[in-house]
Design an enzyme around this catalytic site. Structure first.
Site, PDB file in Angstrom:
ATOM      1  N   ARG A   6     -10.432  43.418  -2.536  1.00 35.29           N
ATOM      2  CA  ARG A   6     -11.528  42.690  -3.523  1.00 35.29           C
ATOM      3  C   ARG A   6     -11.505  42.700  -5.143  1.00 35.29           C
ATOM      4  O   ARG A   6     -12.184  42.313  -5.714  1.00 35.29           O
ATOM      5  CB  ARG A   6     -13.032  43.315  -3.207  1.00 35.29           C
ATOM      6  CG  ARG A   6     -13.141  43.097  -1.564  1.00 35.29           C
ATOM      7  CD  ARG A   6     -14.663  43.318  -1.391  1.00 35.29           C
ATOM      8  NE  ARG A   6     -15.283  44.545  -1.741  1.00 35.29           N
ATOM      9  CZ  ARG A   6     -16.780  44.736  -1.536  1.00 35.29           C
ATOM     10  NH1 ARG A   6     -17.232  43.768  -0.858  1.00 35.29           N
ATOM     11  NH2 ARG A   6     -17.208  45.992  -2.051  1.00 35.29           N
ATOM     12  N   ASP A   7     -10.322  43.168  -5.568  1.00 36.72           N
ATOM     13  CA  ASP A   7     -10.098  43.265  -7.016  1.00 36.72           C
ATOM     14  C   ASP A   7      -8.708  43.372  -7.294  1.00 36.72           C
ATOM     15  O   ASP A   7      -8.104  43.986  -8.231  1.00 36.72           O
ATOM     16  CB  ASP A   7     -10.896  44.606  -7.627  1.00 36.72           C
ATOM     17  CG  ASP A   7     -10.995  44.426  -9.107  1.00 36.72           C
ATOM     18  OD1 ASP A   7     -10.905  43.370  -9.451  1.00 36.72           O
ATOM     19  OD2 ASP A   7     -11.216  45.509  -9.771  1.00 36.72           O
TER      20      ASP A   7
END
Length: 151
Positions: A6-7
């Site tokens: 997610r990053d």
């Protein structure tokens, strides 16, 4: 273990002196561990320039979101330029195509460059369902290297 980072972004990648690239900072990752799923609700997490379009609309995280981010990052690592794609579906592909035309690969055979451009284009597709899965990314990247004469 199924983990969605997610990053994915360049600042979360470490390059060793041996040339090995490692993804770090799993602080906002989401995963399934022995049937229990960790999930963050009602927040959009990640770096703005690397978020898949569906993430900006608040849809659930999926592996295809990390594929999108990895495609953006791959383009940036190869060109040294940040790519900005439209969040509007009608203009997304147009902006992506414009950026990919600027991608060069000195010393590579043209068919390798085209395979790399096609891979990044597929990884950064607006529609999540049209993005390749992680194994396909690895396979296609190796094929691009082979076609380019870079293996």
């Amino acid at each position: 273990m199924n983990i969605i980072h997610r990053d994915v972004k360049p600042s979360n990648m470490l390059l060793s002196v041996d040339g090995e690239l490692t993804l770090v900072d799993f602080g906002i990752a989401r995963g399934e561990f022995e049937g229990k799923e960790a999930k963050t609700m009602s927040m959009v997490l990640g770096a703005r320039g690397y978020l898949a379009p569906e993430r900006l609309d608040g849809h659930d995280d999926k592996p295809s979101c990390d594929i999108y981010s990895l495609g953006i990052m791959l383009y940036e690592l190869l060109t040294g330029r940040h790519v900005v794609l439209s969040v509007h579906k009608d203009f997304h592909a147009e902006a992506l195509d414009k950026h990919l035309k600027q991608l060069t690969w000195p010393g590579a055979k043209p068919e390798g460059l085209e395979a790399l451009r096609a891979l990044i284009a597929d990884m950064c597709r607006y529609e999540a369902a049209r993005r390749p899965d992680p194994q396909a990314v690895v396979t296609r990247l190796q094929q691009a290297l082979d076609l380019a004469g870079q293996t």
